[in-house]
Design a protein around this motif. Structure first.
Motif, PDB file in Angstrom:
ATOM      1  N   ASP A   1       0.804  -1.219   0.000  1.00  0.00           N
ATOM      2  CA  ASP A   1       0.000   0.000   0.000  1.00  0.00           C
ATOM      3  C   ASP A   1       0.841   1.275   0.000  1.00  0.00           C
ATOM      4  OD1 ASP A   1       0.680  -0.957   2.476  1.00  0.00           O
ATOM      5  OD2 ASP A   1      -0.904   0.131   3.517  1.00  0.00           O
ATOM      6  N   VAL A   2       2.002   1.240   0.669  1.00  0.00           N
ATOM      7  CA  VAL A   2       2.845   2.437   0.671  1.00  0.00           C
ATOM      8  C   VAL A   2       3.405   2.693  -0.722  1.00  0.00           C
ATOM      9  CG1 VAL A   2       4.872   3.556   1.646  1.00  0.00           C
ATOM     10  CG2 VAL A   2       3.423   2.157   3.095  1.00  0.00           C
ATOM     11  N   MET A   3       3.848   1.623  -1.361  1.00  0.00           N
ATOM     12  CA  MET A   3       4.374   1.763  -2.712  1.00  0.00           C
ATOM     13  C   MET A   3       3.264   2.233  -3.645  1.00  0.00           C
ATOM     14  SD  MET A   3       7.067   1.497  -4.503  1.00  0.00           S
ATOM     15  CE  MET A   3       7.652   1.242  -6.163  1.00  0.00           C
ATOM     16  N   GLU A   4       2.083   1.674  -3.465  1.00  0.00           N
ATOM     17  CA  GLU A   4       0.958   2.041  -4.318  1.00  0.00           C
ATOM     18  C   GLU A   4       0.643   3.535  -4.163  1.00  0.00           C
ATOM     19  OE1 GLU A   4      -1.174   2.115  -7.153  1.00  0.00           O
ATOM     20  OE2 GLU A   4      -0.136   0.220  -6.886  1.00  0.00           O
ATOM     21  N   LYS A   5       0.772   4.027  -2.941  1.00  0.00           N
ATOM     22  CA  LYS A   5       0.511   5.446  -2.692  1.00  0.00           C
ATOM     23  C   LYS A   5       1.527   6.318  -3.440  1.00  0.00           C
ATOM     24  CE  LYS A   5       0.293   8.708   1.123  1.00  0.00           C
ATOM     25  NZ  LYS A   5       0.596   8.879   2.546  1.00  0.00           N
ATOM     26  N   GLN A   6       2.791   5.901  -3.380  1.00  0.00           N
ATOM     27  CA  GLN A   6       3.837   6.647  -4.089  1.00  0.00           C
ATOM     28  C   GLN A   6       3.545   6.670  -5.591  1.00  0.00           C
ATOM     29  OE1 GLN A   6       7.014   7.757  -2.816  1.00  0.00           O
ATOM     30  NE2 GLN A   6       6.897   6.978  -0.741  1.00  0.00           N
ATOM     31  N   LEU A   7       3.143   5.496  -6.107  1.00  0.00           N
ATOM     32  CA  LEU A   7       2.886   5.419  -7.544  1.00  0.00           C
ATOM     33  C   LEU A   7       1.665   6.245  -7.938  1.00  0.00           C
ATOM     34  CD1 LEU A   7       3.637   1.630  -8.123  1.00  0.00           C
ATOM     35  CD2 LEU A   7       5.001   3.562  -8.920  1.00  0.00           C
ATOM     36  N   ARG A   8       0.689   6.290  -7.036  1.00  0.00           N
ATOM     37  CA  ARG A   8      -0.504   7.081  -7.322  1.00  0.00           C
ATOM     38  C   ARG A   8      -0.137   8.568  -7.422  1.00  0.00           C
ATOM     39  NH1 ARG A   8      -3.614   4.712  -3.458  1.00  0.00           N
ATOM     40  NH2 ARG A   8      -3.312   6.465  -2.044  1.00  0.00           N
TER      41      ARG A   8
END
Lengths: 222, 315
Positions: free
Chosen positions: B143-150
């Motif tokens: 989820d943290v990586m996904e947030k960065q990518l978002r």
């Protein structure tokens, strides 16, 4: 015109296995012909490309996806798996634990790849360190036979059977392709036709896919 | 070097307004605290569950330590004692923060700290500051990586729409696979060490944004991605393109461009709601001498709209 950029097919392969079994070294040995003792741990995804001949006159571009043994982003790994036509399952012949984990790598790959068909190859690495061997050739062979997949032992350091491993899986995929058990499909990147055969009938599925598109215009989807 | 003096501030070991005496006191206390963490870890073997945890963690750490930055003079050679220090710090970090434990990539982030700080306890606390208090480290969870990518996708759409459009029309293009390692290792494998570390420092300063690393990502795409759009490269070729550029890009050009992108971002009259939070920790310095941009809502699902404080404000 035959040059390094022309090929008949492109196969996308994924390399998986425990951390430090030698995935990156195997790829580097195959693609660049070099060996480094302690390559940096793979983070994220890396990929290499090399063209091999699966039979006289038939060239296949292998797109080799290197993964981190300790992959953290399941959502991303799923995308790598989904688009692969071949999986190299790697274990270290000097590390028994890495061999016991092959089953779970195999199961994960099988689960992720379906409904597409994929070819597996079991690869034992580091056979130059014979005195440290913990997994016998017979054990590797028995595992591969049980799961009905091919098997080979290699050494990236001495470049022993590295070529053979990749040619072996490439041939197997090519045979399945010619037998019609694997197909080129739009929306799936496992197998693609190369630019060389752009005028041959092999590229038809892609042309068909393109021809289908205009029909969508009349539909509510746009 | 001056980095040795400055990094403990940037990595939250000392407050910026501390005096010399206070800093010595902090160092002393932190040293004792570190010894306690180590002692606790060493007694953990009595508990079978903990013993198993440390056994597993140690197995992975050992594998990675011997192959991290081994060409660097500080870690070169067989039986280099600094490797033992690196292993100790990583083990103690797993003990200090068991929810994070150890994941691949951490050794890569610790190595430069150790070479700059050259002191076990100080380096440990700087590493803690890096892992726990800097946004620019993507903790190893989906989820943290996904947030960065978002954030990265939204910034890309805003700052470099042509590149965004190109990715959007490819299948899996907006996964931005080529940028994952940039984010995970903070450009360490993309630029020579000196340039990469300058980028780290630029990010840690939180100047005008907490996500300067994402501006660096956009900058790389802007400076080195023109061919991708022009030649209409697919997802795989984009990855190949950027991977082959690793260690061949100019860090100074990329940093300069990143700064100008940040400046452009600051001048925007309106920003989408999803980017509202990218400058929170940077504090009042952001937009203090300029207008405050209007935030508009781009949420699509009802669930998102419900949670969005800017719901209903359209562009």
């Amino acid at each position: 015109m035959d040059n390094m950029y022309s090929y008949d097919y492109q196969f996308r392969l994924i390399v998986v296995g425990d951390s430090t079994v030698g995935k990156s070294s195997l790829l580097r040995s195959f693609c660049d012909g070099v060996f480094s003792q302690d390559p940096d741990p793979t983070v994220g995804v890396d990929f290499n490309v090399r063209i091999v001949e699966v039979k006289p006159g038939v060239k296949v571009k292998l797109q080799l996806w290197d993964t981190a043994g300790q992959e953290r982003f399941r959502s991303i790994t799923r995308a790598y798996y989904r688009n692969s036509v071949g999986v190299l399952l790697i274990y270290d012949t000097t590390n028994y634990v890495s061999f016991t984990h092959v089953t779970s790598w195999l199961n994960e790959a099988r689960a992720q790849i379906q409904p597409y068909h994929s070819v597996f190859l079991l690869v034992g690495t580091k056979i130059d360190r014979e005195s440290e061997r913990q997994v016998t050739t017979e054990e590797g062979k028995a595992f591969a036979d049980f799961h009905n997949i091919s098997f080979i032992e290699t050494s990236s350091k001495s470049s022993l059977y590295v070529q053979e491993a990749f040619t072996m899986i490439a041939r197997e995929i090519y045979d399945m392709l010619t037998e019609g058990r694997i197909h080129v499909q739009s929306g799936w990147d496992g197998v693609k036709t190369g630019p060389k055969s752009a005028n041959s009938n092999q590229s038809q599925p892609i042309e068909i896919a393109q021809n289908v598109q205009p029909r969508r215009n009349g539909c509510c989807s746009s | 070097s001056v980095a040795k003096e400055v990094w403990p501030f940037l990595l939250h070991l000392y407050p910026f307004d501390s005096t010399f005496d206070q800093r010595e006191q902090i160092r002393h206390n932190k040293f004792l605290h570190y010894q306690k963490i180590r002692a606790r870890r060493e007694t953990a073997v009595d508990d079978p569950e903990q013993a198993q945890f440390f056994h597993d963690v140690e197995a992975i750490i050992e594998k990675d330590v011997v192959r991290t930055d081994r060409s660097h003079p500080y870690f070169k050679g067989d039986d280099n004692p600094n490797l033992r220090v690196m292993k100790e710090i990583l083990l103690n970090y797993a003990a200090y923060c068991p929810t994070m434990g150890y994941t691949q990539g951490m050794s890569d982030l610790l190595a430069p700290i150790l070479t700059i700080i050259q002191h076990e306890s100080d380096a440990f606390w700087c590493f803690v500051g890096l892992m726990n208090r800097t946004i620019f480290i993507s903790t190893p969870t989906d989820d943290v990586m996904e947030k960065q990518l978002r954030y990265l996708r939204e910034l890309l759409l805003l700052m470099s729409p042509a590149f965004y459009e190109h990715c959007a029309k490819l299948s899996d293009g907006l996964d931005l696979l080529f940028a994952h390692r940039w984010i995970l290792l903070c450009f360490k494998r993309e630029f020579p060490e000196r340039e990469a570390l300058r980028m780290w420092e630029a990010c840690w300063s939180h100047y005008q944004t907490d996500y300067f690393h994402l501006f660096i990502c956009i900058s790389i795409m802007a400076v080195y991605g023109e061919d991708i759009v022009q030649q209409n490269l697919g997802t795989d070729d984009m990855l190949l393109h950027f991977n082959s550029l690793a260690m061949h890009m100019s860090g100074s050009i990329v940093l300069k461009k990143a700064r100008s992108l940040l400046y452009k971002f600051r001048l925007l009259q309106r920003i989408p709601c999803c980017l509202h939070d990218i400058s929170v920790l940077a504090g009042p310095g952001n937009w203090d001498s300029h207008h405050v941009p209007q935030v508009y809502c781009i949420c699509k699902t009802d669930q998102e709209k419900e949670r969005c404080p800017f719901s209903g404000i359209c562009m």
